[in-house]
Design a protein around this motif. Structure first.
Motif, PDB file in Angstrom:
ATOM      1  N   MET A   1      38.619 -50.979  27.031  1.00  0.00           N
ATOM      2  CA  MET A   1      38.949 -49.558  26.959  1.00  0.00           C
ATOM      3  C   MET A   1      37.760 -48.712  27.397  1.00  0.00           C
ATOM      4  SD  MET A   1      41.092 -47.495  24.175  1.00  0.00           S
ATOM      5  CE  MET A   1      41.298 -45.722  24.278  1.00  0.00           C
TER       6      MET A   1
ATOM      7  N   PHE B   1      36.420 -44.829  27.195  1.00  0.00           N
ATOM      8  CA  PHE B   1      36.685 -43.606  26.433  1.00  0.00           C
ATOM      9  C   PHE B   1      36.264 -42.376  27.215  1.00  0.00           C
ATOM     10  CE2 PHE B   1      36.420 -47.055  23.507  1.00  0.00           C
ATOM     11  CZ  PHE B   1      37.312 -46.756  22.489  1.00  0.00           C
TER      12      PHE B   1
ATOM     13  N   ASN C   1      34.388 -39.834  26.397  1.00  0.00           N
ATOM     14  CA  ASN C   1      32.948 -39.532  26.374  1.00  0.00           C
ATOM     15  C   ASN C   1      32.131 -40.804  26.563  1.00  0.00           C
ATOM     16  OD1 ASN C   1      33.507 -40.784  24.042  1.00  0.00           O
ATOM     17  ND2 ASN C   1      32.638 -39.228  22.697  1.00  0.00           N
TER      18      ASN C   1
ATOM     19  N   ALA D   1      31.471 -43.364  25.040  1.00  0.00           N
ATOM     20  CA  ALA D   1      31.200 -44.111  23.809  1.00  0.00           C
ATOM     21  C   ALA D   1      30.222 -45.257  24.042  1.00  0.00           C
ATOM     22  CB  ALA D   1      32.502 -44.624  23.175  1.00  0.00           C
ATOM     23  N   LEU D   2      29.169 -45.004  24.802  1.00  0.00           N
ATOM     24  CA  LEU D   2      28.113 -46.015  24.942  1.00  0.00           C
ATOM     25  C   LEU D   2      27.284 -46.036  23.673  1.00  0.00           C
ATOM     26  CD1 LEU D   2      26.931 -45.336  28.594  1.00  0.00           C
ATOM     27  CD2 LEU D   2      28.673 -46.929  27.767  1.00  0.00           C
ATOM     28  N   PHE D   3      26.839 -47.234  23.274  1.00  0.00           N
ATOM     29  CA  PHE D   3      26.037 -47.347  22.048  1.00  0.00           C
ATOM     30  C   PHE D   3      24.618 -46.861  22.338  1.00  0.00           C
ATOM     31  CE2 PHE D   3      29.040 -51.084  21.756  1.00  0.00           C
ATOM     32  CZ  PHE D   3      29.979 -50.389  21.020  1.00  0.00           C
ATOM     33  N   PRO D   4      24.200 -45.755  21.702  1.00  0.00           N
ATOM     34  CA  PRO D   4      22.889 -45.196  22.063  1.00  0.00           C
ATOM     35  C   PRO D   4      21.725 -46.057  21.575  1.00  0.00           C
ATOM     36  CG  PRO D   4      23.927 -43.891  20.331  1.00  0.00           C
ATOM     37  CD  PRO D   4      24.915 -44.940  20.737  1.00  0.00           C
ATOM     38  N   ASN D   5      22.000 -46.974  20.638  1.00  0.00           N
ATOM     39  CA  ASN D   5      20.922 -47.831  20.136  1.00  0.00           C
ATOM     40  C   ASN D   5      20.725 -49.082  20.987  1.00  0.00           C
ATOM     41  OD1 ASN D   5      23.542 -48.449  19.119  1.00  0.00           O
ATOM     42  ND2 ASN D   5      22.637 -49.921  17.719  1.00  0.00           N
ATOM     43  N   MET D   6      21.461 -49.181  22.081  1.00  0.00           N
ATOM     44  CA  MET D   6      21.328 -50.366  22.936  1.00  0.00           C
ATOM     45  C   MET D   6      21.033 -49.945  24.368  1.00  0.00           C
ATOM     46  SD  MET D   6      24.606 -52.581  21.684  1.00  0.00           S
ATOM     47  CE  MET D   6      25.140 -52.523  19.972  1.00  0.00           C
TER      48      MET D   6
ATOM     49  N   PHE E   1      27.713 -56.485  24.814  1.00  0.00           N
ATOM     50  CA  PHE E   1      28.293 -56.392  23.466  1.00  0.00           C
ATOM     51  C   PHE E   1      29.601 -57.171  23.292  1.00  0.00           C
ATOM     52  CE2 PHE E   1      30.748 -54.410  20.094  1.00  0.00           C
ATOM     53  CZ  PHE E   1      29.846 -54.317  19.066  1.00  0.00           C
ATOM     54  N   PRO E   2      30.618 -56.947  24.156  1.00  0.00           N
ATOM     55  CA  PRO E   2      31.879 -57.676  23.937  1.00  0.00           C
ATOM     56  C   PRO E   2      31.711 -59.192  24.088  1.00  0.00           C
ATOM     57  CG  PRO E   2      31.952 -56.381  25.965  1.00  0.00           C
ATOM     58  CD  PRO E   2      30.727 -55.970  25.244  1.00  0.00           C
TER      59      PRO E   2
ATOM     60  N   LYS F   1      28.859 -60.840  23.246  1.00  0.00           N
ATOM     61  CA  LYS F   1      28.089 -61.260  22.074  1.00  0.00           C
ATOM     62  C   LYS F   1      29.009 -61.442  20.864  1.00  0.00           C
ATOM     63  CE  LYS F   1      23.721 -59.773  20.180  1.00  0.00           C
ATOM     64  NZ  LYS F   1      22.871 -58.583  20.049  1.00  0.00           N
TER      65      LYS F   1
ATOM     66  N   ARG G   1      31.453 -52.369  30.893  1.00  0.00           N
ATOM     67  CA  ARG G   1      31.581 -52.931  29.546  1.00  0.00           C
ATOM     68  C   ARG G   1      33.039 -53.262  29.234  1.00  0.00           C
ATOM     69  NH1 ARG G   1      29.855 -49.209  24.513  1.00  0.00           N
ATOM     70  NH2 ARG G   1      31.828 -48.266  25.124  1.00  0.00           N
ATOM     71  N   ALA G   2      33.956 -52.443  29.745  1.00  0.00           N
ATOM     72  CA  ALA G   2      35.375 -52.687  29.474  1.00  0.00           C
ATOM     73  C   ALA G   2      35.931 -53.829  30.322  1.00  0.00           C
ATOM     74  CB  ALA G   2      36.170 -51.409  29.722  1.00  0.00           C
TER      75      ALA G   2
END
Lengths: 276, 351, 276, 351
Positions: free
Chosen positions: D80, D82, D84, D86-91, D99-100, D102, D147-148
């Protein structure tokens, strides 16, 4: 979605219970004591109308809270307005000065004022040394000292509330007023000032309520001579062990505070005011 | 006599970079002039100086015969409409519109009459007692316009007044504002970064970039006869083909193709600009002075238009736009087809 | 624009001067006294290393502040997380509970705890009455009481700081993690928890610093048996009139606080944390 | 077999109003399907149910042969993107894309290889160690897409992924996404409220309004053969003329004019819809089945198009759009001119 609902309650319920136990139970207990000690009934509350020492403490509290509120609003408006106009760098310095008190113990700050304003302190030394006055002024251990200390403690609350309100005012509105032909003063009086009304009301209520219940500063800077409600409560409970009278005054204070908050919520949107 | 005149105006905020430089600009009496440009181009600074919120670092600004360079904002008698409308939330619609009259000390009866007429002008009769927050975006915009016009200013400035509205309302308000201007005849200076808005509404458009006025002309002239690559590319889509301009208006492309163009630049390196909607296809292309073979790569359907991507002149991004008009033939990717355009629709621009 | 500049300074300068006079001068005076009374020099600061009673107060203060911080962070995280998940109506109730303490005098709340937890109080009465324990528990006038009171006072600060931080976290991020294949727990551990790190650091520092200098709650709930720095300062100045020792400890406290704030500002963007 | 199937799906959040009702929708394998509609039309609720963030109140959803109506989000294997991002700002960028993989417990080497390939796919090689906040909007969008797609999902959902980009970047990303879809052949379901975006990118477009699927078809068919007034007006501009449909496809307008139309509705009150770009002028109009006298009122210059407003058929807002093509004659307001259109370009729609 029953599973989602269940996990929702698993999170929210314990938190709610804890908040009620920590914040509502102790206060409810105070209310209970005030109508049961030394004997059940409203006898303690009768003292509000009969005891002259209680009435004197109440009047002192109201007077000091009112004057503190006025002074804090006046000075706070000036500072908040200046912060809004200042450059980012100066804004940061001013914000630092304003936030400083929150970090430093009220007790330390009260003693700092005693040291500064005492008859031996630098202020009197300077005034006498420069020949402006012959005798040192009595600046602490009286109502003047309490007021200086209270304004000092309350000013940051007034500034932050007013500043939050003023920051929410579109700078373009004053510019628009000017472009439509209003002078600086007209633009302030007709546009800016009315828009800061919620801030003034909010800051005023906040400072007044906090002043009503303040303990450390009046106790130390008043030197025992300016008895406000909180200190009166402390004396009743700690020294004379009259729990009934003490809790009655504490309960009166709480009820007054909640009443004032309720009145405030009728006038302005409290939530918006504090950005919650 | 022109309504507004900028003479050699320069503005620098920090003393280093010029936000606006060497600006000479005349606005004709009764004209609708739009300042157009990307953000940071100087268009807003120009408007801000004219309004009086900033003073030029050098040069002078005249309104009519009066030098207003140092006149404070409130003495300039200019009506202004702000991007976010800047309506006073502590006043009703009527009080907002009455504001400029009140500060000018007009009598109560006169104010009431003028406010009533202004409300009628923007078709908001009966809303005088509403709070401004209860209004829709389009209504707020109309109140802002009424407030800027009610004291009959000699000049009205509009700073992206339609920026906050959605597409449909925006188009409607464009026509409303334009008709209001035609009816009142007041001089208007309008700022926008939307090129379609600028072209639809204005008598003339002034295109700004990096602090400089690049070109000022009527919309059609600006679009069809741009004097620089920036203007050509900022207004609408174009095919930009680098090449070398030789004698007699012939441009040689890197692949050796020779294109007949209207030369705007001197000899040497130039960029040819051809608007996608000016390109003819097939048989019609063969009738043009410039005609080249091409292959259709992709057809995008945009509703009222078809956007074709072709391989032509050694590139794979040659764009042609067709109206989705009645009886349009089918177009299959892979088809070989000729593209052509006239000399007057092809400009060789310098760098 | 010389006139605009002039009117700018006319507004900003008095405000800046007032802030410096009200907030920096008294504190500077404390520093001066600490190195001049009873005689010039760093003698008072030597007591930090030699006096066992000073060291004991310091250790007590650090221990209580640390435990309070840990408990407040733990409970605060739970409440803030629940508030974020709760419906608007429940959020309002929880926010009311959390903001209540700010309005009601610390003194009143301290006495409320004494009344609730005392040997005669309802908690012990319930526990003894239900046969769970034989003798009433000592819940106040010791370190347990101080900790309960401190956590009660500090929890709102922790909750509000953490909640402000959590509200800034896009709910879409956890949803995105789930849609990419993460379980609830993985999404919390890998995405949500790391993003609340600035909130945890900020809330921790705030609570720790405020706990270091707190006076009323430890003084009342400790019953004189748990001597923290602020009370120690009060005793020195009020009772034994040793201004030098008192101001030295006050100055030490201030320096520690500013040092902690400076360290914090290295780690996270303080301004952003408090929405300033 | 279709990739996705909604069977009789209804969704109500509050038990009173249906956000989506009676939804039956098939998405073909490898298709690019766009859900289009105004806000509150149900398009986003449909996507949310397919993603698994909400469950339908009634009905079932299948992916392939599997009923996923009650399968939790993380078990659906859907990629998916999004609105905005929705990227993880801590990575970092690389960690985001990993991520998917892992959480699926892939081996470290395999993860590194797949992340590398995904980065190359979206042309972000060398940016793996960047923080996501350092990226431009377009780059963030590409990371979200990578990422999707990195875990090779059977289905990719895109929720207005271009909404936050500016006009130019947006058009560029439209083509990029479309080409990515063509190359990978993965089924994509896209949500937008921008009709041009929907028409440019999609194999088919599903138009939603007030919780209902109104029409699903290829873009051109949807635009040229709308089955309802809502669809006609939501996609592009149209002239909408109320009238009465009689026998043999003749519509009588209030002024008595008779128009030959393609009848979609039954006899009675209808609205005639004519697209502005399908209207011929002058001599060409006389050749059309429908031809009426008109007077030119206003010409707006839009750059690549001219937008004419005419008085015709008793109205003053009859719009005609012309390409600003080579050799366009001049058009003077006030001129009398004929307007005409073909039967197949004029649809009589019911209410």
């Amino acid at each position: 979605m029953p599973s989602a609902t269940r996990s929702y309650w698993l999170i929210v319920l314990p938190a709610l219970l804890m908040l009620v136990a920590l914040y509502l139970v102790p206060l409810a207990n105070v209310l209970v004591i005030s109508v049961t000690d030394p004997r059940p009934g409203l006898g303690n509350y009768g003292l509000l109308f009969t005891s002259s020492s209680v009435q004197k403490a109440l009047l002192t509290t109201l007077r000091i809270a009112a004057i503190t509120t006025l002074l804090a609003l006046l000075l706070g408006y000036l500072v908040a307005y200046a912060m809004r106009a200042a450059s980012t760098q100066k804004q940061r310095l001013m914000l630092f000065c304003v936030l400083l008190p929150f970090w430093i113990s009220v007790l330390v700050r009260s003693f700092a004022w005693i040291a500064l304003l005492g008859t031996q302190g630098p202020v009197n030394a300077f005034l006498v040394g420069s020949g402006l006055i012959a005798e040192p002024l009595a600046l602490v251990r009286n109502e003047t000292g309490v007021l200086i200390g209270m304004v000092h403690v309350m000013l940051p609350y007034a500034i932050l509330t007013l500043y939050a309100n003023m920051r929410g005012i579109d700078a373009g509105l004053v510019a628009a007023a000017r472009s439509l032909g209003a002078s600086r003063l007209q633009a302030f009086r007709m546009v800016f000032l009315p828009l800061t009304r919620p801030g003034l009301i909010g800051a005023g209520t906040l400072v007044f309520i906090l002043s009503l219940g303040f303990y450390v500063t009046p106790a130390l800077l008043g030197g025992g001579k300016v008895l406000m409600i909180a200190e009166y409560v402390a004396v009743q409970i700690n020294d004379t062990l009259r729990w009934g009278l003490g809790t009655m005054l504490a309960a009166t204070l709480m009820i007054a505070v909640l009443g004032a908050l309720w009145a405030l919520s009728r006038v302005v949107d409290v939530k918006r005011l504090f950005g919650a | 006599m022109s309504a507004v005149r900028f003479i050699d105006v320069r503005k620098s905020y920090d003393g280093k970079v010029d936000a606006v430089r060497a600006l000479n600009l005349d606005v004709a009496d009764g004209e609708f002039l739009t300042l157009l440009g990307p953000s940071g181009s100087g268009k807003t600074t120009t408007l801000t100086m004219l309004a009086g919120f900033e003073q030029p670092t050098e040069g002078s600004i005249f309104i009519g015969a009066e030098d207003i360079t140092r006149v404070p904002v409130e003495k300039r008698g200019i009506g202004m409409v702000f991007q976010n409308y800047a309506l006073f939330p502590n006043m009703t619609v009527g009080e907002n519109i009455a504001f400029p009259l009140k500060v000018r000390g007009l009598a109560r009866a006169e104010i009431a009459e003028k406010v009533g007429r202004a409300l009628a002008m923007v078709r908001l009769e009966g809303l005088a007692d509403r709070r401004t927050l209860q209004l829709s975006g389009g209504q707020q915009q109309r109140v802002a316009v009424a407030r800027a016009l009610v004291f009959e200013p000699r000049l009205v400035l509009l700073d992206e007044p339609l920026g906050a509205l959605d597409r449909q309302l925006r188009e409607q308000m464009q026509y409303e504002l334009k008709h209001l201007h035609e009816r009142l005849g007041v001089t208007m200076v309008y700022v926008t970064h939307d090129q379609i808005e600028a072209m639809t509404m204005s008598d003339r458009v002034a295109v700004f970039n990096t602090g400089e006025l690049r070109q000022i002309a009527e919309p059609r002239r600006l679009y069809e006869q741009p004097e620089s690559l920036f203007v050509a590319q900022f207004l609408g889509e174009s095919n930009a083909l680098p090449g070398t301009l030789g004698d007699t208006g012939v441009v040689t492309l890197p692949g050796g193709e020779r294109v007949l163009a209207t030369a705007v630049a001197g000899k040497g390196a130039v960029t040819l600009v051809v608007r996608p909607e000016k390109v003819a296809l097939g048989a019609a292309a063969a009738l043009c002075a410039n005609c080249f073979p091409a292959t259709l790569l992709e057809v995008s359907f945009l509703g009222d238009q078809l956007r074709l991507r072709l391989a032509a002149l050694g590139r794979e991004d040659f764009i042609v736009k067709l109206a989705n008009a009645a009886g349009q033939g089918t177009l299959e990717p892979g088809t070989a087809i000729q593209v052509g355009w006239r000399v007057e629709d092809c400009r060789a621009l310098g760098h």
